[in-house]
Scaffold this active site. Structure first.
Site, short mmCIF file in Angstrom:
data_model
loop_
_atom_site.label_atom_id
_atom_site.label_comp_id
_atom_site.label_asym_id
_atom_site.label_seq_id
_atom_site.Cartn_x
_atom_site.Cartn_y
_atom_site.Cartn_z
N GLN A 1 0.83 -1.21 0.00
CA GLN A 1 0.00 0.00 0.00
C GLN A 1 0.87 1.25 0.00
O GLN A 1 0.34 2.36 -0.10
CB GLN A 1 -0.89 0.03 1.25
N PHE B 1 -6.06 -3.95 3.42
CA PHE B 1 -6.78 -3.74 4.69
C PHE B 1 -5.87 -3.18 5.78
O PHE B 1 -6.14 -3.33 6.97
CB PHE B 1 -7.45 -5.04 5.17
N ARG C 1 -4.68 7.54 16.93
CA ARG C 1 -6.07 7.53 16.47
C ARG C 1 -7.00 6.96 17.54
O ARG C 1 -8.15 7.37 17.65
CB ARG C 1 -6.22 6.77 15.14
N ARG D 1 -7.84 -1.64 8.95
CA ARG D 1 -9.08 -0.88 8.76
C ARG D 1 -9.65 -0.34 10.08
O ARG D 1 -10.16 -1.10 10.91
CB ARG D 1 -10.10 -1.81 8.11
N PHE E 1 -7.72 1.49 12.18
CA PHE E 1 -6.46 2.06 12.67
C PHE E 1 -6.53 2.52 14.13
O PHE E 1 -6.19 3.64 14.46
CB PHE E 1 -6.08 3.23 11.75
N THR F 1 -3.61 11.12 10.79
CA THR F 1 -3.43 11.95 11.99
C THR F 1 -2.08 12.65 11.95
O THR F 1 -1.90 13.68 12.59
CB THR F 1 -3.55 11.10 13.27
N ALA G 1 -5.81 5.37 5.54
CA ALA G 1 -6.58 6.39 6.24
C ALA G 1 -7.83 6.80 5.45
O ALA G 1 -8.33 7.91 5.62
CB ALA G 1 -5.70 7.60 6.58
N GLU H 1 -12.85 2.98 5.66
CA GLU H 1 -12.79 2.41 6.99
C GLU H 1 -14.06 2.53 7.84
O GLU H 1 -14.39 1.60 8.59
CB GLU H 1 -11.62 3.04 7.77
#
Ligand code: MTE
Ligand code: HPA
Ligand code: MOS
Length: 733
Positions: A191, A222, A304, A336, A338, A434, A503, A685
């Site tokens: 990713q 994911f 998060r 997913r 996070f 974040t 995210a 998500e």
């Protein structure tokens, strides 16, 4: 809209990493994992393995040309173990052979002796011993102690949420081909192409421009390939450079399950205060995150968790603390949500406890406390454009929740063998990384002289449909048909310094960059179009090219108006919040402990969807993945830290039979969203957390049998645990 790739995928023609025809002379690497969770390496003999049939090389830490270090945020993770091993599955070597079979056979010949230590598997134990990945952090608002003291009702408790295996259909892997000057070309199932590029350059000791990473598509990520694809890319790269031959590493399912990190298990203590009317007054929560043996993304995930501590609610006094605890498990990682789901579960468990104590429905407390515009999140951000109450009210009204409740109560009064349950789950999920720095994307758009269009961005397609969405954006911005546009695979040579596709921001940020680049080209074409009424797009493009006007554009997008001061835990880290509410209904078999999810009905705000079919798929898929986390998927380790559930026969994932009999999704009427292309909204998500509704619906059904059942604070709530709860056993841990 039909996704451009759908036919290829359905016919099995779409290429994944392991389908790519390997270059001539390609070799195959298989990692050598530690069988022990904690200890000191006293002997590592590779001679027998290196001499085995068809083996070409065995590589260890000593063979790494650059730094033997793959930690992306905190440099605490060696590529190959040196003196210590800190989890089962940590790699000590890579065996490379002419076939993967030969390499796997030779792995068994590596002579590895480890002086074992007692592993620490429980994050609370790690915390007690001061074993932290980084300092614990607090986000606070108001005066919690005073507000708790003044609260009419205070409930407290402990929650434990389990981890989760990603079960992407395509396992981790990479194909490395050596290039000139000690560089490497990588195909990686990642990713984060730029993340792989940066770390592989560090491991090889070469500049980033000598590492090119290409990604066509992933068979699912994911979050599991946001950071952990790097390991296998780096191993393949080291071997490829050392041998001057292409090397491919692709894990088998069992290897992938044992070697890679998962969703973080958390343990938490909470105290929730309310006034006599059910308004929340104070929330005090402490999270113990089982980070695993190295940092990976744990500190970002912890952040998060803190930012979502109060879920969809406004609480005037909050103290949320979280500690990343070093445990002897493979480094846990993005999944997913996070860290958000773990936080939201605790808040819902607290609400359920408060509702019981006060003799009211959880729904009444949820509804009373939903966050509204003008209120503040615990990190100081003012709520703006929050549609939590809209979604909650809409789903209650459209599905006549009072009548549903009445029917369920009637069923429960008149049936002994089955009981039914109902619960709601409002979701309010912050969109943006974040880490503010990561909120940027770029796009490169080429119009060819025949009017066809090529679009490159850093976005990685992993099944979420981002390529289709980017295609839609480019077509709309240029004013051409969808068929004219091709979204290329991702390459670090075409698009540099890209953030991971994560995210839920992939379509938002890359879409904005594509829109900007496409609009720039369209503006250049406008005079040519004006001079040629009725001309086709190819004619206009050719005319511009003939006049030596560039048909290519690059654009960079940075999400505006976000900031976050990590030191003090304050700021406006999110561009916006995505909201929605789910109602779940379940039926419990009181004799067997088995259950059926009858229906999950959702009102979700997807904004002005770029593709409603994709967004519906994301809501359904996210929901079912959430249901798996909460109800079904149970990771078990023995006391030596070895994963016992390391295959799909022992690790149960949702299937069609388990999925809700009915899933009804309605998208809320769209409003403006300046952060998403054409007022669309992120979707990847947030739907996962709708699964929490079914968990508490099941708890509701269990309480219809046994009002004092000790359930509702730990996940997953498997049929086995339900049965034990019905038998009066404590199922809170
Ligand atoms: N959907 C599919 N089919 N496969 C995936 O791997 N990953 C999820 C979500 N939906 C995923 C998925 C996760 S964790 C994220 S962050 C988003 O997709 C990322 O894609 P987006 O930002 O383009 O929505
Ligand atoms: N979400 C998902 N992935 C991430 C984040 C985040 O906030 N930060 C870094 N990687
Ligand atoms: Mo998703 S967990 O942000 O890859």
């Amino acid at each position: 809209m039909i996704r451009r790739d759908d036919h290829l995928l359905a016919r099995g023609e779409a290429a994944f990493l392991d389908d790519i025809t390997v270059p001539a002379g390609c070799l195959f690497g298989v990692p050598v994992p530690s069988p022990v969770a904690a200890g000191e390496i006293v002997r590592l003999e590779i001679g027998a393995a290196a001499a085995a049939h068809d083996v070409v090389g065995v590589f260890t830490a000593a063979d790494v040309p650059g730094e033997n270090q793959i930690g992306a945020i905190i440099p605490d993770e060696p590529l190959f173990a040196e003196r210590e091993v800190d989890c089962v599955g940590q790699c000590v070597a890579l065996v490379v052979a002419r076939s993967a079979e030969a390499a796997r056979a030779a792995v068994k010949l590596v002579d590895l002796e480890i002086r074992e230590r007692e592993p620490v598997l429980d994050p609370r134990v790690a915390h007690g011993r001061g074993m932290l990945i980084a300092q614990q952090r607090t986000v606070a608002l108001g005066d919690v102690d005073a507000a708790l003291a003044a609260s009419a009702v205070v409930v407290e408790g402990r929650c434990d949420t389990g981890g989760q295996e990603h079960v992407y259909l395509e396992t981790q892997g990479a194909l490395a081909t050596p290039t000139e000057r000690g560089g490497v070309h990588l195909r990686s199932s990642t990713q984060s192409p730029s993340g792989v590029q940066r770390i592989v350059a560090r491991v090889l000791g070469v500049p980033m421009h000598d590492v090119e990473v290409e990604v066509l598509r992933l068979g699912g990520g994911f979050g599991g390939k946001e950071d952990q694809a790097t390991t296998y890319a780096a191993m393949a790269a080291v071997a490829a450079v050392r041998l001057a031959r292409p090397v491919k590493v692709v894990l088998r399912r069992g290897e992938d399950m044992r070697l890679t990190g998962k969703r973080h298990p958390y343990s938490a203590d909470f105290r929730l205060g309310l006034d006599a009317g059910g308004a929340m007054t104070a929330y005090d929560v402490m999270f113990y995150q089982s980070s695993g043996a190295a940092a990976d993304l744990s500190t970002a995930i912890l952040e998060r968790t803190l930012l979502h501590a109060t879920g969809s609610y406004f609480v005037p006094n909050v103290r949320a603390t979280a500690a990343p605890c070093r445990t002897n498990l493979p480094p846990n990682t993005a999944f997913r949500g996070f860290g958000g789901p773990q936080a939201m579960f605790v808040m819902e468990a607290a609400i359920a406890a408060a509702a019981r104590k006060m003799g009211v429905s959880p729904r009444a407390i949820q509804e009373r406390n939903l966050i509204e515009d003008g209120r503040r999140f615990p990190y100081g951000m003012e709520a703006r454009g929050i549609r939590a109450r809209r979604c909650f009210a809409a789903v209650c009204e459209e599905h006549r929740v009072d009548e549903l409740r009445r029917r369920i109560d009637e069923h429960n009064d008149s049936h002994r063998e089955t009981k039914r349950g109902l619960a709601l789950m409002p979701v309010c999920f912050g969109i943006s990384f974040t880490n503010t720095m990561l909120n940027q994307a770029s796009a490169l758009v080429h119009v060819y002289v025949d009017g066809s269009v090529g679009v490159s961005t850093g976005a990685v397609e992993m099944g979420q449909g981002v390529r289709s969405k980017l295609r839609a954006v480019a077509a709309r911005a240029l004013g051409v048909a969808l068929d004219a546009v091709k979204v290329e695979g991702t390459s670090t040579a075409r698009t540099a310094n890209v953030s991971p596709t994560a995210a839920s921001t992939g379509a938002d940020m890359n879409g904005q960059a594509v829109r900007m680049a496409a609009e720039a080209i369209r503006a250049r074409l406008a005079p040519f179009a004006a001079e040629r009424p009725g001309a086709s797009f190819p004619e206009i493009a050719a005319a511009a090219h003939a006049a030596r006007v560039s048909l290519s554009a690059h654009a960079h997008y940075a999400t505006p108006d976000i900031h976050f001061d990590r030191e003090v835990g304050r700021g406006a880290p999110f561009a916006y919040h995505v909201c929605g509410t789910a109602i779940a209904e379940v039926t419990l078999d009181c004799l067997r402990g088995t259950y059926r999810i009858d229906a999950v009905r959702i009102v979700h705000d997807a904004g002005q969807s770029l593709d409603p079919a994709i967004d519906l798929g994301q809501v359904e898929g996210g929901l079912v993945q959430g249901l798996g986390w909460l109800l079904l998927e149970e990771l078990l380790w023995n006391d030596k830290g070895r994963l016992l559930t390391d295959s799909l026969t022992t690790y149960k994932v949702p299937d069609l039979d388990f999925a809700p009999r009915e899933i009804a999704v309605r998208f809320l009427e769209a409003d403006e969203n300046r952060f998403g292309p054409y007022s669309s909204k992120a979707i990847g998500e947030p739907p996962l957390m709708y699964g929490i509704a079914a968990y508490f619906a099941l708890v509701d059904a269990i309480r219809a049998v046994r009002p004092d059942a000790r359930v509702g604070t730990s996940t997953p709530l498997t049929p086995e645990k339900v049965l034990m709860a019905l038998a009066g056993r404590d199922q809170t841990r």
